[in-house]
Write a protein that holds these residues in place. Structure first.
Motif, PDB file in Angstrom:
ATOM      1  N   LEU A 120      -7.494  18.219   5.519  1.00  0.00           N
ATOM      2  CA  LEU A 120      -7.943  17.759   6.843  1.00  0.00           C
ATOM      3  C   LEU A 120      -6.768  17.295   7.708  1.00  0.00           C
ATOM      4  O   LEU A 120      -6.839  17.357   8.938  1.00  0.00           O
ATOM      5  N   THR A 121      -5.686  16.847   7.056  1.00  0.00           N
ATOM      6  CA  THR A 121      -4.463  16.518   7.805  1.00  0.00           C
ATOM      7  C   THR A 121      -3.900  17.804   8.414  1.00  0.00           C
ATOM      8  O   THR A 121      -3.551  17.842   9.611  1.00  0.00           O
ATOM      9  N   ASP A 122      -3.841  18.880   7.597  1.00  0.00           N
ATOM     10  CA  ASP A 122      -3.308  20.169   8.078  1.00  0.00           C
ATOM     11  C   ASP A 122      -4.182  20.713   9.215  1.00  0.00           C
ATOM     12  O   ASP A 122      -3.688  21.176  10.231  1.00  0.00           O
ATOM     13  N   LYS A 123      -5.511  20.632   9.033  1.00  0.00           N
ATOM     14  CA  LYS A 123      -6.444  21.144  10.044  1.00  0.00           C
ATOM     15  C   LYS A 123      -6.311  20.348  11.344  1.00  0.00           C
ATOM     16  O   LYS A 123      -6.240  20.909  12.439  1.00  0.00           O
ATOM     17  N   GLY A 124      -6.266  19.036  11.210  1.00  0.00           N
ATOM     18  CA  GLY A 124      -6.153  18.171  12.390  1.00  0.00           C
ATOM     19  C   GLY A 124      -4.849  18.407  13.120  1.00  0.00           C
ATOM     20  O   GLY A 124      -4.814  18.468  14.363  1.00  0.00           O
ATOM     21  N   LEU A 125      -3.762  18.581  12.359  1.00  0.00           N
ATOM     22  CA  LEU A 125      -2.450  18.795  12.968  1.00  0.00           C
ATOM     23  C   LEU A 125      -2.413  20.131  13.711  1.00  0.00           C
ATOM     24  O   LEU A 125      -1.845  20.223  14.804  1.00  0.00           O
ATOM     25  N   ALA A 126      -3.056  21.148  13.119  1.00  0.00           N
ATOM     26  CA  ALA A 126      -3.081  22.470  13.779  1.00  0.00           C
ATOM     27  C   ALA A 126      -3.808  22.366  15.125  1.00  0.00           C
ATOM     28  O   ALA A 126      -3.366  22.932  16.141  1.00  0.00           O
ATOM     29  N   ALA A 127      -4.914  21.623  15.169  1.00  0.00           N
ATOM     30  CA  ALA A 127      -5.679  21.467  16.419  1.00  0.00           C
ATOM     31  C   ALA A 127      -4.864  20.674  17.447  1.00  0.00           C
ATOM     32  O   ALA A 127      -4.817  21.040  18.638  1.00  0.00           O
ATOM     33  N   PHE A 128      -4.205  19.597  16.998  1.00  0.00           N
ATOM     34  CA  PHE A 128      -3.390  18.800  17.928  1.00  0.00           C
ATOM     35  C   PHE A 128      -2.243  19.633  18.487  1.00  0.00           C
ATOM     36  O   PHE A 128      -1.912  19.553  19.680  1.00  0.00           O
ATOM     37  N   THR A 129      -1.616  20.457  17.616  1.00  0.00           N
ATOM     38  CA  THR A 129      -0.480  21.275  18.049  1.00  0.00           C
ATOM     39  C   THR A 129      -0.937  22.319  19.070  1.00  0.00           C
ATOM     40  O   THR A 129      -0.263  22.569  20.082  1.00  0.00           O
ATOM     41  N   ALA A 130      -2.122  22.913  18.826  1.00  0.00           N
ATOM     42  CA  ALA A 130      -2.645  23.920  19.763  1.00  0.00           C
ATOM     43  C   ALA A 130      -2.895  23.278  21.134  1.00  0.00           C
ATOM     44  O   ALA A 130      -2.535  23.840  22.180  1.00  0.00           O
ATOM     45  N   ASP A 131      -3.500  22.090  21.144  1.00  0.00           N
ATOM     46  CA  ASP A 131      -3.780  21.398  22.413  1.00  0.00           C
ATOM     47  C   ASP A 131      -2.476  20.979  23.103  1.00  0.00           C
ATOM     48  O   ASP A 131      -2.359  21.046  24.336  1.00  0.00           O
ATOM     49  N   TRP A 132      -1.512  20.543  22.316  1.00  0.00           N
ATOM     50  CA  TRP A 132      -0.188  20.151  22.842  1.00  0.00           C
ATOM     51  C   TRP A 132       0.421  21.322  23.604  1.00  0.00           C
ATOM     52  O   TRP A 132       0.884  21.178  24.739  1.00  0.00           O
ATOM     53  N   GLU A 133       0.407  22.510  22.923  1.00  0.00           N
ATOM     54  CA  GLU A 133       1.048  23.680  23.540  1.00  0.00           C
ATOM     55  C   GLU A 133       0.273  24.154  24.765  1.00  0.00           C
ATOM     56  O   GLU A 133       0.856  24.508  25.791  1.00  0.00           O
ATOM     57  N   LYS A 134      -1.080  24.143  24.671  1.00  0.00           N
ATOM     58  CA  LYS A 134      -1.926  24.603  25.776  1.00  0.00           C
ATOM     59  C   LYS A 134      -1.684  23.755  27.027  1.00  0.00           C
ATOM     60  O   LYS A 134      -1.578  24.250  28.141  1.00  0.00           O
ATOM     61  N   ALA A 135      -1.551  22.443  26.815  1.00  0.00           N
ATOM     62  CA  ALA A 135      -1.373  21.549  27.967  1.00  0.00           C
ATOM     63  C   ALA A 135       0.100  21.412  28.398  1.00  0.00           C
ATOM     64  O   ALA A 135       0.378  20.747  29.393  1.00  0.00           O
ATOM     65  N   GLY A 136       1.018  21.992  27.614  1.00  0.00           N
ATOM     66  CA  GLY A 136       2.444  21.891  27.941  1.00  0.00           C
ATOM     67  C   GLY A 136       2.949  20.463  27.869  1.00  0.00           C
ATOM     68  O   GLY A 136       3.777  20.036  28.672  1.00  0.00           O
ATOM     69  N   LEU A 137       2.432  19.677  26.887  1.00  0.00           N
ATOM     70  CA  LEU A 137       2.868  18.276  26.758  1.00  0.00           C
ATOM     71  C   LEU A 137       4.326  18.202  26.309  1.00  0.00           C
ATOM     72  O   LEU A 137       4.821  19.107  25.630  1.00  0.00           O
ATOM     73  N   SER A 138       5.017  17.149  26.698  1.00  0.00           N
ATOM     74  CA  SER A 138       6.374  16.961  26.186  1.00  0.00           C
ATOM     75  C   SER A 138       6.709  15.473  26.193  1.00  0.00           C
ATOM     76  O   SER A 138       6.113  14.687  26.946  1.00  0.00           O
TER      77      SER A 138
END
Ligand code: G3P
Length: 217
Positions: free
Chosen positions: A197-215
């Motif tokens: 669930l850590t891996d799954k959660g991290l994958a979702a956070f990373t996808a949202d990070w990239e989609k929104a162009g966060l930095s």
């Protein structure tokens, strides 16, 4: 509860030390044989790497031989702990080495009665073998709970070092039961901090990070 690694391989030790979570090391003759290295040189190499106690086991079966081998092992480095089998000879050697101010780990413990004897012999550590008790139809964690209760009532300084650990649940059970230390094969050590669930959660956070162009930086 301290986390020790149960291996004699330098590559396993280096990989686990990098986490900063390893507080000691245990070996046994079977693990030492797997390393394919001369024993004394391998103990020296392991003891130089690990910032904590490093258990190395004697091969002699009689008291005099165990004492002589124990003194030779202890002379390698200050953090070497002499591992002795839980036999009458091992208990006698444990008392003699303690008198010489050498730390001991009494191993191959399969019952609370045996652990009681190791504490009476003033062992620094006693190693109850959880997995092998389970393998033989017993309950390793129940043995550990009994040892904790007895040691608390005795007010002994002998530390309980849970060994023969096969699962993450064994580690959690040992911590709940009040083991002072647990020694882990490398695969169980690295499994401690992993969760799907850590891996799954991290994958979702990373996808949202990239989609929104966060930095941040
Ligand atoms: O070092 C002793 C110990 O942990 C042995 O484990 O898996 O061979 O029962 P195992």
């Amino acid at each position: 509860m301290k986390l020790f690694l149960d291996t004699a391989l330098i590559e396993d030790v280096d990989a686990a030390l990098a986490t900063g979570l390893v507080e000691g090391l245990t070996t046994n003759p079977s693990l030492m044989a797997k390393s394919g290295q001369p024993m004394m040189a391998q103990v020296a190499a392991l003891a130089a790497r690990v910032p904590g106690p490093v258990s190395a086991e004697v091969g002699a079966l009689n008291t005099e031989g165990m004492i002589a081998e124990g003194k030779a092992l202890a002379a390698i480095a200050r953090n070497v702990v002499v591992k002795l089998p839980l036999t009458e000879a091992g208990l006698q050697a444990c008392q003699a080495l303690r008198y010489a101010d050498i730390k001991t780990n009494v191993t191959l413990c399969f019952s609370a009665a045996q652990a009681l004897c190791a504490a009476k012999a003033r062992a620094t550590y006693v190693s109850p073998f959880l997995g092998r008790v389970d393998d033989n139809g017993g309950d390793g964690l129940q043995m550990l709970r009994e040892i904790r209760t007895i040691f608390d009532r005795m007010d002994t300084s002998t530390q309980i070092l849970a060994a023969s650990v096969r699962t993450v649940d064994h580690v959690v059970g040992a911590a709940v039961a009040g083991a002072d230390c647990v020694t882990l094969p490398p695969n169980i050590f690295h499994a401690l901090y992993q969760h799907p669930l850590t891996d799954k959660g991290l994958a979702a956070f990373t996808a949202d990070w990239e989609k929104a162009g966060l930095s941040i930086l």
